[in-house]
Design a protein around this motif. Sequence first.
Motif, PDB file in Angstrom:
ATOM      1  N   SER A  42       0.828  -1.207   0.000  1.00 23.38           N
ATOM      2  CA  SER A  42       0.000   0.000   0.000  1.00 23.38           C
ATOM      3  C   SER A  42       0.865   1.260   0.000  1.00 23.38           C
ATOM      4  O   SER A  42       2.043   1.243   0.360  1.00 23.38           O
ATOM      5  CB  SER A  42      -0.947  -0.004   1.201  1.00 23.38           C
ATOM      6  N   LYS A  43       0.239   2.369  -0.381  1.00 20.10           N
ATOM      7  CA  LYS A  43       0.974   3.621  -0.529  1.00 20.10           C
ATOM      8  C   LYS A  43       0.326   4.711   0.321  1.00 20.10           C
ATOM      9  O   LYS A  43      -0.864   4.676   0.606  1.00 20.10           O
ATOM     10  CB  LYS A  43       0.991   4.063  -2.001  1.00 20.10           C
ATOM     11  N   SER A  44       1.150   5.683   0.710  1.00 22.23           N
ATOM     12  CA  SER A  44       0.649   6.837   1.448  1.00 22.23           C
ATOM     13  C   SER A  44       1.555   8.017   1.161  1.00 22.23           C
ATOM     14  O   SER A  44       2.761   7.851   0.919  1.00 22.23           O
ATOM     15  CB  SER A  44       0.602   6.557   2.954  1.00 22.23           C
ATOM     16  N   THR A  45       0.969   9.208   1.185  1.00 15.25           N
ATOM     17  CA  THR A  45       1.763  10.416   0.960  1.00 15.25           C
ATOM     18  C   THR A  45       2.772  10.596   2.080  1.00 15.25           C
ATOM     19  O   THR A  45       3.936  10.917   1.850  1.00 15.25           O
ATOM     20  CB  THR A  45       0.841  11.651   0.890  1.00 15.25           C
ATOM     21  N   ASP A  46       2.320  10.383   3.301  1.00 18.69           N
ATOM     22  CA  ASP A  46       3.182  10.470   4.480  1.00 18.69           C
ATOM     23  C   ASP A  46       3.629   9.057   4.832  1.00 18.69           C
ATOM     24  O   ASP A  46       2.810   8.187   5.132  1.00 18.69           O
ATOM     25  CB  ASP A  46       2.405  11.100   5.643  1.00 18.69           C
ATOM     26  N   ALA A  47       4.927   8.788   4.795  1.00 15.60           N
ATOM     27  CA  ALA A  47       5.446   7.438   5.029  1.00 15.60           C
ATOM     28  C   ALA A  47       5.094   6.913   6.413  1.00 15.60           C
ATOM     29  O   ALA A  47       5.060   5.702   6.638  1.00 15.60           O
ATOM     30  CB  ALA A  47       6.962   7.422   4.837  1.00 15.60           C
ATOM     31  N   ARG A  48       4.801   7.794   7.356  1.00 14.21           N
ATOM     32  CA  ARG A  48       4.426   7.351   8.699  1.00 14.21           C
ATOM     33  C   ARG A  48       3.058   6.677   8.706  1.00 14.21           C
ATOM     34  O   ARG A  48       2.769   5.842   9.561  1.00 14.21           O
ATOM     35  CB  ARG A  48       4.450   8.547   9.661  1.00 14.21           C
ATOM     36  N   MET A  67       7.233  12.747  15.230  1.00 14.23           N
ATOM     37  CA  MET A  67       8.285  11.744  15.105  1.00 14.23           C
ATOM     38  C   MET A  67       8.700  11.609  13.642  1.00 14.23           C
ATOM     39  O   MET A  67       7.865  11.682  12.738  1.00 14.23           O
ATOM     40  CB  MET A  67       7.758  10.394  15.633  1.00 14.23           C
ATOM     41  N   THR A  68       9.991  11.436  13.387  1.00 14.32           N
ATOM     42  CA  THR A  68      10.450  11.242  12.014  1.00 14.32           C
ATOM     43  C   THR A  68      10.112   9.831  11.544  1.00 14.32           C
ATOM     44  O   THR A  68       9.842   8.931  12.349  1.00 14.32           O
ATOM     45  CB  THR A  68      11.969  11.450  11.898  1.00 14.32           C
ATOM     46  N   TYR A 104       9.940   3.867  12.198  1.00 13.97           N
ATOM     47  CA  TYR A 104      10.240   2.524  11.682  1.00 13.97           C
ATOM     48  C   TYR A 104      11.181   1.772  12.617  1.00 13.97           C
ATOM     49  O   TYR A 104      11.060   0.543  12.782  1.00 13.97           O
ATOM     50  CB  TYR A 104      10.829   2.615  10.281  1.00 13.97           C
ATOM     51  N   LEU A 105      12.116   2.483  13.244  1.00 17.79           N
ATOM     52  CA  LEU A 105      12.993   1.847  14.229  1.00 17.79           C
ATOM     53  C   LEU A 105      12.180   1.408  15.441  1.00 17.79           C
ATOM     54  O   LEU A 105      12.397   0.317  15.992  1.00 17.79           O
ATOM     55  CB  LEU A 105      14.103   2.814  14.649  1.00 17.79           C
ATOM     56  N   GLN A 106      11.214   2.232  15.837  1.00 26.70           N
ATOM     57  CA  GLN A 106      10.363   1.884  16.977  1.00 26.70           C
ATOM     58  C   GLN A 106       9.523   0.644  16.667  1.00 26.70           C
ATOM     59  O   GLN A 106       9.358  -0.233  17.527  1.00 26.70           O
ATOM     60  CB  GLN A 106       9.444   3.065  17.316  1.00 26.70           C
ATOM     61  N   VAL A 107       9.003   0.547  15.452  1.00 27.31           N
ATOM     62  CA  VAL A 107       8.223  -0.625  15.046  1.00 27.31           C
ATOM     63  C   VAL A 107       9.092  -1.876  15.092  1.00 27.31           C
ATOM     64  O   VAL A 107       8.689  -2.916  15.634  1.00 27.31           O
ATOM     65  CB  VAL A 107       7.637  -0.437  13.628  1.00 27.31           C
ATOM     66  N   ALA A 108      10.305  -1.787  14.525  1.00 22.82           N
ATOM     67  CA  ALA A 108      11.202  -2.946  14.503  1.00 22.82           C
ATOM     68  C   ALA A 108      11.549  -3.389  15.919  1.00 22.82           C
ATOM     69  O   ALA A 108      11.534  -4.588  16.232  1.00 22.82           O
ATOM     70  CB  ALA A 108      12.473  -2.598  13.723  1.00 22.82           C
ATOM     71  N   ARG A 109      11.858  -2.453  16.783  1.00 21.67           N
ATOM     72  CA  ARG A 109      12.179  -2.788  18.175  1.00 21.67           C
ATOM     73  C   ARG A 109      10.991  -3.466  18.849  1.00 21.67           C
ATOM     74  O   ARG A 109      11.156  -4.467  19.564  1.00 21.67           O
ATOM     75  CB  ARG A 109      12.568  -1.533  18.953  1.00 21.67           C
TER      76      ARG A 109
END
Length: 719
Positions: free
Chosen positions: A359-365, A395-396, A401-406
């Motif tokens: 899926s796609k989004s304008t904001d990568a978050r 949040m950047t 993405y680092l928080q998700v991986a952790r």
Amino acid sequence: MRTRNIFNVRSHLSQIAKLRPRTYQYEPLPSSTSIRLLELTPSTDNKTIYCSLKAFELRDAPAFDALSYTWGFPLTPFSKSYPATSSKGWEKLPKPEISGRKRRYPIVCDGRTILVTANLRDALQMLNKSKVATKEITKQEYVWIDALCVDQENIAERNAQVANMAETFKAAQGVIVWLGKEDDFTADAIEVIEQISAIPETVWPSVGYTDFYKDDCYKKLQVRHLSYFNWLGFIAFVNRPWFKRAWVVQEIALAKSALLVCGHKVFPWDQLSKTLAFIKSTRWYHHLTTEKMRHIAALQKAPGAYKRLLSSSADIAMAAMYLDRTRTHIAASGRLALQSQNRQRKPSLRILLETHRYSKSTDARDKVYAFLGLADRRVAPFKALPNTLVPDYNMTVQELYLQVARAFLISYGDLRLLSHVQDQSLTRIPNLPSWVPDYSVGLQPYPLQFRGACNWSASGDVRWKQDIGSMERGRLHVQGYQLGIIDQISTLRDESKDATDPWASCVRIAFGLDDYYRSTRSETRQLSRVEVLWRTLITNSFSRHYPAPTHCGELFIDYIINLQIRHRLTPWSSDVEFQPHHSPISESTYPEWHALLASEPTGSPYGVQLYERRLSDVVANMFKGTYSPIGLAQLQHEFDIAGGSMRRLFKTENKYLGTGARSTQVGDELWVLAGAPVPFVLRHLPSGVHQVVGEAYVHSIMHGEATEMGLKLCSTVLE
């Protein structure tokens, strides 16, 4: 006189300013659980949209519908109406100001101006016409639209509204899906949806895989005949950008009912759902690709409006199927919740992110935030970390993405996440550690875990020891067994102009193996180099069966024969006439299939004898007009999904054969990591640490064999 003229101009401009509506200013919402709803003022003048915004507590809000749409240009890039940026603009993405993402169209809200995108303007005009004509697209006085009902400039409000968006869509009476205006393909697509959705499910099992190419199929199904043009229209339809938006997954999955609107065409989601279910049941989605359909004679002769589409690499877009599957899953969990005390679980966040990675989004978050409201909070990662992953647009992307991986690594306690790291050539977000998935991009090919019921467990019972503190600093401590150094890699199809070169490189690698492939377990049947080659190329899985049945070996021999015929005849013909004076393909690249088969050890079922027997049968059947290579379609499909252009064959110096990520290089290391179900290719950096290159299939070490070799368990750091 000059002073008087200047005064008159200023006065005139002042009068214009008084007549022009001022820019709309949002008032803060009363609470974090409040929402705004939009009320359209019906008008026969569809040029100007008049509306009003009102705030309500969600629990006390009046009945409303929610609008689902795409902010950008809604049509496929194959449409004539697609905004081009060059003479071949359909091949490229349009610039932002052309794509429709820019807000440039004014509407009047409570006497003030709000600028909206072109597609939202069209959606509002559709709703306005519906209200004036009292059509049943919407019966509600109010509608919720994200771009208007949420102050997009207020970060705190966006955080709160995104966190509550699931509740907003649950509360809506229905969801109206605006797919954009009609195009040249719409009529064909609707014909497919109307006819296929009318076929009773009891009939589906009688439909064969190859019936797609049989004209009498539709007569048997008692529906109107569907042409290849109809099916191309459907491919174009489900490739509209709306189907690939990250947010629509939640919007559709939680909808009490969903109505699709495409120009003047209106139909319920259930019709599309049944169409997609039929295509999945019959496996016709294998045929619904332009790479296959462009070879159909009727389409070659007169492609019509589909010329652009046929020259592309478009397919049925599994996005639509996954979207419907998630809606079905969520609906089923809701029904069971009403029927019993034991609630059926909703999908986990990990499953949602894996399923809808495309899926796609304008904001990568939003590739994460769009799925939080759908995820089951009783399972990982929320069970162990209940306060993790709260929407925060301060949040950047890298931090998120680092928080998700952790969160996944800590809560699951294994390294399965590493299989979802994209190839380095696809990474878009800068400064991500190599072990953190970039959720802003799709994942090609699918991770090995999706190859069927393989139950791979390369690391056996060896557990991974976590170092949580180092993860916060972007470093992942791992343990594992180093199995060897890669010394040969294959050429991929798009890396050579010579069509024979990729297969020639595979043959050269196979020649580097011993007569019988090395095995770590005495009870394992010995495999010759040809057998281990074809089993590795399809990751030993065929039609979701593991291990692949032995008849695939005969299919592979037939496949080789077809390759040889195609490669040998290619330089001897042209589009104009048969030209036998052309030179044959260079012997330096031509695959030495005959030599490889001749090198098979005595007793191998893949020797020259089988090849010569099958070659005679193929040629004889060609002369009789009875030969059809359709039986090889499934094998080609397995090659494509097992690797395609994104996974290459490799050999290690100690003669392990495997397939790894596209970015695999000679000198990379093959590892079995503790807590990981499949092996990995790692790259040793000068600093002494490693990078993740990607997961790997390696024949004979997929089920804990590495733990039985007496190798030393080593530690390293991934950055």
